[in-house]
Design a protein around this motif. Structure first.
Motif, mmCIF file in Angstrom:
data_model
loop_
_atom_site.group_PDB
_atom_site.id
_atom_site.type_symbol
_atom_site.label_atom_id
_atom_site.label_comp_id
_atom_site.label_asym_id
_atom_site.label_seq_id
_atom_site.Cartn_x
_atom_site.Cartn_y
_atom_site.Cartn_z
ATOM 1 N N PHE A 96 48.400 24.813 44.520
ATOM 2 C CA PHE A 96 47.379 23.777 44.392
ATOM 3 C C PHE A 96 46.105 24.337 43.748
ATOM 4 C CE2 PHE A 96 49.929 22.965 48.212
ATOM 5 C CZ PHE A 96 50.485 21.746 47.871
ATOM 6 N N GLN A 97 45.277 23.421 43.267
ATOM 7 C CA GLN A 97 44.039 23.815 42.594
ATOM 8 C C GLN A 97 42.931 24.047 43.626
ATOM 9 O OE1 GLN A 97 43.053 21.352 39.133
ATOM 10 N NE2 GLN A 97 45.185 20.638 39.050
ATOM 11 N N LEU A 98 42.565 25.291 43.797
ATOM 12 C CA LEU A 98 41.537 25.651 44.775
ATOM 13 C C LEU A 98 40.192 25.006 44.422
ATOM 14 C CD1 LEU A 98 40.965 27.534 47.274
ATOM 15 C CD2 LEU A 98 40.157 29.216 45.613
ATOM 16 N N GLU A 99 39.886 24.948 43.124
ATOM 17 C CA GLU A 99 38.584 24.442 42.694
ATOM 18 C C GLU A 99 38.350 22.996 43.110
ATOM 19 O OE1 GLU A 99 40.864 25.768 40.809
ATOM 20 O OE2 GLU A 99 40.068 27.600 39.891
ATOM 21 N N VAL A 100 39.413 22.206 43.127
ATOM 22 C CA VAL A 100 39.263 20.783 43.441
ATOM 23 C C VAL A 100 38.771 20.578 44.874
ATOM 24 C CG1 VAL A 100 40.499 18.584 43.652
ATOM 25 C CG2 VAL A 100 40.974 20.099 41.729
ATOM 26 N N LEU A 101 39.101 21.496 45.769
ATOM 27 C CA LEU A 101 38.645 21.372 47.161
ATOM 28 C C LEU A 101 37.128 21.342 47.251
ATOM 29 C CD1 LEU A 101 41.064 23.939 48.878
ATOM 30 C CD2 LEU A 101 41.227 21.445 48.959
ATOM 31 N N SER A 102 36.452 21.983 46.298
ATOM 32 C CA SER A 102 34.995 22.046 46.332
ATOM 33 C C SER A 102 34.330 20.712 46.050
ATOM 34 C CB SER A 102 34.490 23.096 45.337
ATOM 35 O OG SER A 102 34.805 24.388 45.801
ATOM 36 N N ALA A 103 35.100 19.728 45.617
ATOM 37 C CA ALA A 103 34.543 18.376 45.500
ATOM 38 C C ALA A 103 34.275 17.802 46.887
ATOM 39 C CB ALA A 103 35.503 17.473 44.727
ATOM 40 N N TYR A 104 34.894 18.408 47.908
ATOM 41 C CA TYR A 104 34.665 17.979 49.293
ATOM 42 C C TYR A 104 33.754 18.947 50.039
ATOM 43 C CZ TYR A 104 35.643 17.056 54.238
ATOM 44 O OH TYR A 104 35.518 16.796 55.586
ATOM 45 N N HIS A 105 34.042 20.265 49.900
ATOM 46 C CA HIS A 105 33.259 21.252 50.639
ATOM 47 C C HIS A 105 33.451 22.633 50.009
ATOM 48 C CE1 HIS A 105 30.972 22.900 53.898
ATOM 49 N NE2 HIS A 105 31.961 23.695 54.280
ATOM 50 N N ARG A 106 32.607 23.558 50.395
ATOM 51 C CA ARG A 106 32.639 24.911 49.856
ATOM 52 C C ARG A 106 33.884 25.668 50.348
ATOM 53 N NH1 ARG A 106 27.837 24.424 52.283
ATOM 54 N NH2 ARG A 106 28.237 26.159 53.735
ATOM 55 N N VAL A 107 34.556 26.312 49.434
ATOM 56 C CA VAL A 107 35.733 27.105 49.781
ATOM 57 C C VAL A 107 35.749 28.374 48.938
ATOM 58 C CG1 VAL A 107 37.171 25.122 50.433
ATOM 59 C CG2 VAL A 107 37.202 25.941 48.067
ATOM 60 N N VAL A 108 36.486 29.359 49.436
ATOM 61 C CA VAL A 108 36.800 30.577 48.706
ATOM 62 C C VAL A 108 38.182 30.983 49.176
ATOM 63 C CG1 VAL A 108 35.740 32.067 50.459
ATOM 64 C CG2 VAL A 108 36.013 32.919 48.130
ATOM 65 N N SER A 109 38.971 31.580 48.331
ATOM 66 C CA SER A 109 40.281 32.038 48.797
ATOM 67 C C SER A 109 40.079 33.204 49.761
ATOM 68 C CB SER A 109 41.158 32.474 47.626
ATOM 69 O OG SER A 109 40.701 33.689 47.068
ATOM 70 N N LEU A 110 40.950 33.313 50.736
ATOM 71 C CA LEU A 110 40.859 34.423 51.677
ATOM 72 C C LEU A 110 41.006 35.751 50.942
ATOM 73 C CD1 LEU A 110 40.622 35.479 54.563
ATOM 74 C CD2 LEU A 110 43.099 35.152 54.829
ATOM 75 N N GLU A 111 41.838 35.768 49.897
ATOM 76 C CA GLU A 111 42.026 36.991 49.128
ATOM 77 C C GLU A 111 40.714 37.431 48.471
ATOM 78 O OE1 GLU A 111 45.918 34.768 49.351
ATOM 79 O OE2 GLU A 111 43.842 34.235 48.903
ATOM 80 N N ASP A 112 39.989 36.478 47.860
ATOM 81 C CA ASP A 112 38.709 36.819 47.232
ATOM 82 C C ASP A 112 37.668 37.197 48.275
ATOM 83 O OD1 ASP A 112 39.543 36.545 44.647
ATOM 84 O OD2 ASP A 112 38.659 34.565 44.316
ATOM 85 N N PHE A 113 37.687 36.523 49.411
ATOM 86 C CA PHE A 113 36.750 36.854 50.485
ATOM 87 C C PHE A 113 36.929 38.311 50.898
ATOM 88 C CE2 PHE A 113 35.831 37.457 54.976
ATOM 89 C CZ PHE A 113 34.534 36.978 55.078
ATOM 90 N N MET A 114 38.173 38.720 51.111
ATOM 91 C CA MET A 114 38.438 40.086 51.573
ATOM 92 C C MET A 114 38.130 41.120 50.492
ATOM 93 S SD MET A 114 39.160 39.877 54.690
ATOM 94 C CE MET A 114 39.408 41.655 54.795
ATOM 95 N N GLU A 115 38.409 40.790 49.248
ATOM 96 C CA GLU A 115 38.224 41.760 48.172
ATOM 97 C C GLU A 115 36.768 41.882 47.734
ATOM 98 O OE1 GLU A 115 39.424 42.351 43.442
ATOM 99 O OE2 GLU A 115 40.522 40.899 44.665
#
Length: 395
Positions: A96-115
């Motif tokens: 799925f498109q992670l970016e589209v979730l930000s139309a609702y609320h702030r998100v980051v992938s767990l992988e990017d968060f950890m790295e």
């Protein structure tokens, strides 16, 4: 009808992407920066994809309720029957498109968060787990969160390289909006920047008020391209998609309905019997575990009503494709792909001209929610018209 489907799908995606342009917070536009409002992390550790998807919608709502960024976890794919028999952890963005979730609320992938964020802001030695007091009772010292006890918990956190250094326990609080103030007061972001939870901060099945969040779950471009190629090469429209959840584990689960251990609200059944427990429609055995006669009846009904030229079958067991071909007298093409990725089944079912699902299955529930976003029709085995019991159904 296919043209109308494509137009509706394109308009939905376009609207969401336009909403992204209006966002003031550039999560996806350059280098990640730390969110002082805090983060929510969790393990999607209950069940397979359908259950994880239900929990994901509730977790997204929970993060918004607390105004914290959601670190979107990977999907856990179980390979019990496929070597090397270990869990796969598939990044959200693969499906799925992670970016589209930000139309609702702030998100980051767990992988990017950890790295990119954890090494500086949530480094080893500072990693606190949060859980209910009752959950801590499962730990050896009765005061630590059992974050990594057993499968899939241990492999999930090991996959992102996390060990926990401390635990904070809580009680008398739930994940619902009624306790928003309590969460904000008890866990202010300056003192509790990362809420790392052992499971999803959400209920199962998905709460009625969170069903609408499905519109922010948009297939990745790769999934859409591969899915459309398969539809074009294997199926002729109009086509009916059906989900047969009839495997041995499901047969055992539905015995609870037959024995009376389960009532109308059983797993994902609120999607068809209604969320109001006092007004819920009866849940019949054919709605949980349809017999071959019911499968034949429903498929014939919708094949005739839609003038179907193809039928697509997704199943966890026997496809009954031979019986269905015979039923339709060889005039309708019957396809059962059994793809490596269950998500491809979901995509193809979601694009069908009509879908017949299993009322109790969260896999079917994902398809129904997506189809509702695009105003596409869905029925269930044992329930031809949503919200209306079939006549002469017996419990």
């Amino acid at each position: 009808m296919a043209v109308k489907q494509q137009a509706r799908h394109a308009l939905t995606v376009t609207a969401l992407l336009f909403a992204l342009l209006l966002l003031p917070w550039g999560t996806f536009a350059g280098e990640l920066t730390w969110d002082p409002s805090g983060y929510v992390l969790y393990c999607p550790c209950m069940g397979r994809f359908g259950n994880q998807a239900d929990h994901f919608l509730g977790s997204l709502a929970f993060a918004k309720m607390l105004n914290r960024t959601l670190a979107v976890p990977p999907w856990i794919v179980y390979r019990h029957n496929t070597p090397p028999f270990t869990n796969m952890h598939v990044p959200y963005s693969e499906f799925f498109q992670l970016e589209v979730l930000s139309a609702y609320h702030r998100v980051v992938s767990l992988e990017d968060f950890m790295e990119k964020l954890a090494p500086k802001h949530w480094s080893p030695g500072q990693r606190t787990a949060y859980c209910f007091e009752t959950a801590a009772q499962r730990s050896s010292d009765k005061k630590s969160c059992p974050m990594k006890d057993g499968n899939p918990f241990g492999p999930f956190w090991d996959n992102v390289g996390v060990d926990f250094d401390a635990s904070v326990l809580y009680a008398g609080i739930s994940f619902s909006a009624h306790h928003q103030a309590q969460w904000m007061k008890r866990f202010p972001p300056p003192e509790h920047p990362v809420l790392a939870l052992p499971g999803a901060p959400a209920q199962f099945p998905v709460a009625e008020e969170h069903v609408r969040l499905q519109r922010f779950v948009v297939w990745s471009n790769t999934m859409m391209e591969e899915g459309e190629k398969l539809v074009a090469s294997l199926l002729t429209r109009p086509y009916v998609g059906i989900h047969l959840r009839i495997g041995i584990d499901w047969q055992n689960a539905c015995k609870m309905l037959k024995s009376g251990e389960a009532g109308p609200h059983f797993m994902a059944s609120p999607q068809c019997v209604g969320y109001n427990r006092q007004k819920a429609l009866p849940l019949t055995m054919n709605m949980c575990l349809p017999e071959l006669g019911e499968i034949r009846r429903a498929v014939k009904l919708w094949a005739e009503r839609t003038s179907a030229r193809s039928v697509y079958i997704a199943t966890d067991s026997e496809s009954h494709s031979g019986e269905i071909e015979k039923l339709l007298m060889g005039k309708v093409k019957v396809v059962s792909l059994n793809p490596d990725s269950a998500q491809m089944d979901l995509y193809i079912l979601g694009r069908a001209d009509h879908f017949i699902g299993n009322c109790v299955s969260s896999f079917s529930a994902f398809v129904k929610r997506e189809r509702d976003v695009h105003s596409l029709p869905t029925s269930f085995f044992g329930m031809d018209e949503p919200g209306v019991s079939n006549p002469k159904e017996e419990l």
